[in-house]
Motif scaffolding. Structure first.
Motif, PDB file in Angstrom:
ATOM      1  N   ALA A  81       0.848  -1.197   0.000  1.00  0.00           N
ATOM      2  CA  ALA A  81       0.000   0.000   0.000  1.00  0.00           C
ATOM      3  C   ALA A  81       0.887   1.252   0.000  1.00  0.00           C
ATOM      4  N   VAL A  82       1.998   1.189   0.722  1.00  0.00           N
ATOM      5  CA  VAL A  82       2.915   2.342   0.776  1.00  0.00           C
ATOM      6  C   VAL A  82       3.510   2.591  -0.606  1.00  0.00           C
ATOM      7  N   ARG A  83       3.971   1.524  -1.230  1.00  0.00           N
ATOM      8  CA  ARG A  83       4.549   1.623  -2.580  1.00  0.00           C
ATOM      9  C   ARG A  83       3.562   2.245  -3.559  1.00  0.00           C
ATOM     10  N   ALA A  84       2.313   1.727  -3.513  1.00  0.00           N
ATOM     11  CA  ALA A  84       1.297   2.212  -4.456  1.00  0.00           C
ATOM     12  C   ALA A  84       1.030   3.699  -4.231  1.00  0.00           C
ATOM     13  N   LEU A  85       0.919   4.097  -2.960  1.00  0.00           N
ATOM     14  CA  LEU A  85       0.602   5.499  -2.659  1.00  0.00           C
ATOM     15  C   LEU A  85       1.775   6.405  -2.989  1.00  0.00           C
ATOM     16  N   ASP A  86       2.990   5.922  -2.745  1.00  0.00           N
ATOM     17  CA  ASP A  86       4.179   6.720  -3.091  1.00  0.00           C
ATOM     18  C   ASP A  86       4.181   7.003  -4.590  1.00  0.00           C
ATOM     19  N   GLY A  87       3.788   6.005  -5.363  1.00  0.00           N
ATOM     20  CA  GLY A  87       3.721   6.166  -6.824  1.00  0.00           C
ATOM     21  C   GLY A  87       2.722   7.237  -7.240  1.00  0.00           C
ATOM     22  N   GLU A  88       1.733   7.499  -6.378  1.00  0.00           N
ATOM     23  CA  GLU A  88       0.714   8.518  -6.687  1.00  0.00           C
ATOM     24  C   GLU A  88       1.017   9.843  -6.012  1.00  0.00           C
ATOM     25  N   GLY A  89       2.171   9.920  -5.362  1.00  0.00           N
ATOM     26  CA  GLY A  89       2.553  11.179  -4.699  1.00  0.00           C
ATOM     27  C   GLY A  89       1.846  11.405  -3.374  1.00  0.00           C
ATOM     28  N   ILE A  90       1.286  10.337  -2.783  1.00  0.00           N
ATOM     29  CA  ILE A  90       0.620  10.465  -1.474  1.00  0.00           C
ATOM     30  C   ILE A  90       1.606  10.052  -0.386  1.00  0.00           C
ATOM     31  N   ARG A  91       1.831  10.962   0.565  1.00  0.00           N
ATOM     32  CA  ARG A  91       2.804  10.681   1.619  1.00  0.00           C
ATOM     33  C   ARG A  91       2.220   9.730   2.661  1.00  0.00           C
ATOM     34  N   VAL A  92       3.059   8.774   3.095  1.00  0.00           N
ATOM     35  CA  VAL A  92       2.605   7.763   4.062  1.00  0.00           C
ATOM     36  C   VAL A  92       3.435   7.831   5.341  1.00  0.00           C
ATOM     37  N   ASN A  93       2.723   7.692   6.457  1.00  0.00           N
ATOM     38  CA  ASN A  93       3.342   7.509   7.764  1.00  0.00           C
ATOM     39  C   ASN A  93       3.087   6.049   8.130  1.00  0.00           C
ATOM     40  N   MET A  94       4.139   5.200   8.030  1.00  0.00           N
ATOM     41  CA  MET A  94       3.942   3.779   8.349  1.00  0.00           C
ATOM     42  C   MET A  94       3.949   3.639   9.853  1.00  0.00           C
TER      43      MET A  94
END
Ligand code: E4P
Length: 231
Positions: free
Chosen positions: A99-112
């Motif tokens: 999910a982090v990888r996918a969101l990073d690809g869309e420019g959405i920042r993730v806090n794991m």
């Protein structure tokens, strides 16, 4: 070192913003519930507007990594400064890195979030999380040395040049803030009541009271001297 507030309490956020000390805010579903923020979207939009352009972390509420991505897209659209919290594993133990990888690809920042071990945190950074949250209080609940873990992860990130920032969360007392800071945490997220205890000191208050009292005494003596000279 950055300081985030771990709260959904808008009054506390306003108060600490006014002190000029807030670099961001983190929430999770339990914090939202505790602070009476039943409408997550409305609360997130309000806090995001209050603290912009500083980041606000809002957490997904599902075990399904594909649904996490869908929820994250919706949350990220609420405001530009929203960072989406994705748990490192779901409640069944399934890793959520994709999910982090996918969101990073869309420019959405993730806090794991909910990281409790070196492995979980290191892989979160490798999966391109913007922030990696280590829950120090819960690491200690399990009988482990949270500051040592923070030090190791920070050093490992530095060694390999990962851009991820390590957030220390699950802070329960002032000593946890000090230990996280000295361990090199990039960010510490603190509940406002703990931050109040970090600042408060009975003897500082007493010291200032003494200074104020002496200043009033000096002023009164000066007025008295002026009267005597004028007489
Ligand atoms: C922060 O990002 C975490 O959600 C929070 O600090 C968790 O704290 P707790 O372990 O006290 O619930």
């Amino acid at each position: 070192m950055e300081l985030f507030l771990d709260t959904a309490d808008r009054n506390e956020i306003r108060r600490w913003l006014a002190y000029g000390l807030v670099d961001g805010v983190t929430t999770n579903p339990s914090i939202m519930l505790r602070d009476g923020a039943l409408d997550a979207e409305r609360t997130a939009r309000e806090i995001a507007a209050l603290i912009a352009p500083r980041p606000l972390s809002v957490e997904v509420t599902t075990n399904d990594p594909d649904e996490m991505v869908r929820q994250a897209r919706v949350m990220a659209a609420w405001a530009e400064n929203i960072v989406v919290k994705i748990p490192v594993i779901n409640e069944y133990g399934e890793p959520c890195y994709r999910a982090v990888r996918a969101l990073d690809g869309e420019g959405i920042r993730v806090n794991m979030t909910a990281c409790l071990s070196f492995g979980q945190a290191a892989l979160a950074a490798k999966a391109a999380a913007t922030y990696v949250s280590i829950f120090a209080g819960r690491v200690a609940d399990e009988g482990h040395d949270a500051p040592a873990l923070v030090r190791e992860v920070v050093e490992w990130l530095r060694l390999w040049g990962y851009p991820a920032k390590l957030i220390v969360g699950s802070v329960r007392g002032p000593i946890d803030i000090k230990e996280a800071a000295l361990a090199g945490a990039h960010v510490i997220t603190v509940p406002p009541p703990v931050l109040d205890r970090f600042v408060e000191h009975r003897y500082s208050r007493e010291t200032v009271r003494g200074f104020n009292e002496d200043a009033r005494t000096a002023l009164a003596r000066m007025e008295q001297l002026k009267k005597e000279v004028a007489a």
